[in-house]
Motif scaffolding. Sequence first.
Motif, mmCIF file in Angstrom:
data_model
loop_
_atom_site.group_PDB
_atom_site.id
_atom_site.type_symbol
_atom_site.label_atom_id
_atom_site.label_comp_id
_atom_site.label_asym_id
_atom_site.label_seq_id
_atom_site.Cartn_x
_atom_site.Cartn_y
_atom_site.Cartn_z
ATOM 1 N N VAL A 119 18.586 -9.667 -24.893
ATOM 2 C CA VAL A 119 18.559 -8.218 -25.437
ATOM 3 C C VAL A 119 19.547 -8.099 -26.353
ATOM 4 O O VAL A 119 20.694 -8.110 -26.332
ATOM 5 C CB VAL A 119 18.541 -7.169 -24.377
ATOM 6 C CG1 VAL A 119 18.874 -5.818 -24.673
ATOM 7 C CG2 VAL A 119 17.482 -7.444 -23.294
ATOM 8 N N ALA A 120 19.234 -7.704 -27.703
ATOM 9 C CA ALA A 120 20.108 -7.504 -28.794
ATOM 10 C C ALA A 120 20.760 -6.031 -28.933
ATOM 11 O O ALA A 120 21.914 -5.545 -29.342
ATOM 12 C CB ALA A 120 19.478 -7.755 -30.098
ATOM 13 N N TRP A 121 19.815 -4.943 -28.278
ATOM 14 C CA TRP A 121 20.221 -3.363 -28.336
ATOM 15 C C TRP A 121 19.458 -2.718 -27.020
ATOM 16 O O TRP A 121 18.131 -3.450 -26.981
ATOM 17 C CB TRP A 121 19.742 -2.977 -29.526
ATOM 18 C CG TRP A 121 19.574 -1.566 -29.585
ATOM 19 C CD1 TRP A 121 20.752 -0.607 -29.680
ATOM 20 C CD2 TRP A 121 18.677 -0.608 -29.193
ATOM 21 N NE1 TRP A 121 20.643 0.699 -29.565
ATOM 22 C CE2 TRP A 121 19.214 0.907 -29.003
ATOM 23 C CE3 TRP A 121 17.486 -0.799 -28.719
ATOM 24 C CZ2 TRP A 121 18.444 2.115 -28.823
ATOM 25 C CZ3 TRP A 121 16.729 0.429 -28.259
ATOM 26 C CH2 TRP A 121 17.283 1.684 -28.467
ATOM 27 N N TYR A 122 19.903 -1.773 -26.382
ATOM 28 C CA TYR A 122 19.172 -1.256 -25.408
ATOM 29 C C TYR A 122 19.619 0.087 -25.232
ATOM 30 O O TYR A 122 20.621 0.481 -25.652
ATOM 31 C CB TYR A 122 19.218 -1.973 -24.096
ATOM 32 C CG TYR A 122 20.473 -2.118 -23.449
ATOM 33 C CD1 TYR A 122 20.903 -0.985 -22.462
ATOM 34 C CD2 TYR A 122 21.502 -2.875 -23.966
ATOM 35 C CE1 TYR A 122 21.901 -0.820 -21.726
ATOM 36 C CE2 TYR A 122 22.684 -2.767 -23.065
ATOM 37 C CZ TYR A 122 22.886 -1.842 -22.117
ATOM 38 O OH TYR A 122 24.071 -1.905 -21.621
ATOM 39 N N PRO A 157 22.292 -5.969 -19.598
ATOM 40 C CA PRO A 157 21.282 -7.046 -20.035
ATOM 41 C C PRO A 157 22.009 -8.027 -20.479
ATOM 42 O O PRO A 157 23.041 -8.301 -21.254
ATOM 43 C CB PRO A 157 20.444 -6.346 -21.226
ATOM 44 C CG PRO A 157 20.746 -4.859 -20.816
ATOM 45 C CD PRO A 157 22.076 -4.561 -20.227
ATOM 46 N N GLN A 158 21.064 -9.223 -20.484
ATOM 47 C CA GLN A 158 21.650 -10.454 -20.829
ATOM 48 C C GLN A 158 21.603 -10.540 -22.490
ATOM 49 O O GLN A 158 20.678 -10.149 -23.123
ATOM 50 C CB GLN A 158 20.615 -11.684 -20.338
ATOM 51 C CG GLN A 158 20.557 -11.933 -19.007
ATOM 52 C CD GLN A 158 19.549 -12.715 -18.666
ATOM 53 O OE1 GLN A 158 18.472 -13.210 -19.405
ATOM 54 N NE2 GLN A 158 19.560 -13.755 -17.523
ATOM 55 N N ALA A 159 22.866 -10.885 -23.072
ATOM 56 C CA ALA A 159 22.933 -10.819 -24.253
ATOM 57 C C ALA A 159 21.912 -11.970 -25.038
ATOM 58 O O ALA A 159 21.572 -11.604 -26.250
ATOM 59 C CB ALA A 159 24.525 -11.392 -24.784
ATOM 60 N N GLY A 217 14.396 9.641 -15.210
ATOM 61 C CA GLY A 217 12.962 9.260 -15.683
ATOM 62 C C GLY A 217 12.993 8.712 -17.089
ATOM 63 O O GLY A 217 11.875 8.763 -17.733
ATOM 64 N N ARG A 218 13.976 8.252 -17.713
ATOM 65 C CA ARG A 218 14.158 7.889 -19.200
ATOM 66 C C ARG A 218 13.463 6.305 -19.010
ATOM 67 O O ARG A 218 14.098 5.612 -18.106
ATOM 68 C CB ARG A 218 15.313 7.920 -19.780
ATOM 69 C CG ARG A 218 15.649 9.308 -19.977
ATOM 70 C CD ARG A 218 17.144 9.456 -20.688
ATOM 71 N NE ARG A 218 18.144 8.732 -19.503
ATOM 72 C CZ ARG A 218 19.482 8.920 -19.827
ATOM 73 N NH1 ARG A 218 20.037 9.369 -20.824
ATOM 74 N NH2 ARG A 218 20.260 8.434 -18.918
ATOM 75 N N VAL A 219 12.902 6.087 -20.212
ATOM 76 C CA VAL A 219 12.411 4.552 -20.017
ATOM 77 C C VAL A 219 13.328 3.592 -20.823
ATOM 78 O O VAL A 219 14.037 3.850 -21.679
ATOM 79 C CB VAL A 219 10.944 4.661 -20.967
ATOM 80 C CG1 VAL A 219 10.693 3.059 -21.041
ATOM 81 C CG2 VAL A 219 10.211 5.418 -20.460
ATOM 82 N N PHE A 220 13.594 2.440 -20.253
ATOM 83 C CA PHE A 220 14.545 1.392 -20.772
ATOM 84 C C PHE A 220 13.660 0.759 -21.875
ATOM 85 O O PHE A 220 12.705 0.346 -21.810
ATOM 86 C CB PHE A 220 14.795 0.390 -19.793
ATOM 87 C CG PHE A 220 15.662 -0.852 -20.141
ATOM 88 C CD1 PHE A 220 17.097 -0.573 -20.177
ATOM 89 C CD2 PHE A 220 15.344 -1.864 -20.567
ATOM 90 C CE1 PHE A 220 17.851 -1.742 -20.774
ATOM 91 C CE2 PHE A 220 16.079 -3.073 -21.061
ATOM 92 C CZ PHE A 220 17.495 -2.716 -21.159
ATOM 93 N N VAL A 221 14.311 0.832 -23.108
ATOM 94 C CA VAL A 221 13.822 0.334 -24.359
ATOM 95 C C VAL A 221 14.860 -0.727 -24.742
ATOM 96 O O VAL A 221 16.122 -0.413 -24.595
ATOM 97 C CB VAL A 221 13.479 1.470 -25.362
ATOM 98 C CG1 VAL A 221 13.172 1.011 -26.727
ATOM 99 C CG2 VAL A 221 12.363 2.253 -24.821
#
Length: 192
Positions: free
Chosen positions: A133-136, A128-130, A45-49
């Motif tokens: 997305v720089a950080w996730y 994630p595509q580099a 249930g954690r959100v992708f940030v």
Amino acid sequence: MSSADEIIDIVDENDRVVGRSPRGEAYARGLRHRCVFIEARDTDGRVFVHRRTPTKLVFPSLHDMFVGGVVGAGESYDTAALREAEEELGVTGLPQPRYLFKFLYDDGCGGTWWAAVYEVRCQLPVRPQAEEVAWYDFVPEEEVERRLGDWEWVPDGLAAYERLKAFRSSAGAAEAAQAPGAAEAGTRRADG
């Protein structure tokens, strides 16, 4: 082809297609278009940030609690939601994101876009595509709430997040009102 050259639909205040334009030109001229915002959660249930890369055309280097993007010319919101979620999470075989609601976003500088908000559960390992997305990380919602004042967020994603919380709050109230025994419970409290 660069993302600035992608052709997108231009829409009116009622979300009807009135033309087409290259994405970069639509941004530069403030032409109203369509976007999708997908809240992706993991099995816990954690959100992708994530933090966007500095090369993004819009809101470079800012944090976002949604994956998503611009709807292509002739593409449906539903198709764009699945495509964007899989692209940005770096997965294939994601379930179709569930549509929640749509709103007209105004950036306050002459730009507006229709934003369709979705949710999806991602049970796959993300890559994630580099270039996007720089950080996730997958973050508990309480942590997202704590970070709202600390991190710089994309303004349209923040607007969508606030609307999503209101949507869920009103949906929860509506469900509670429809629950079996809800009316009787309210009557007992009023009589008691």
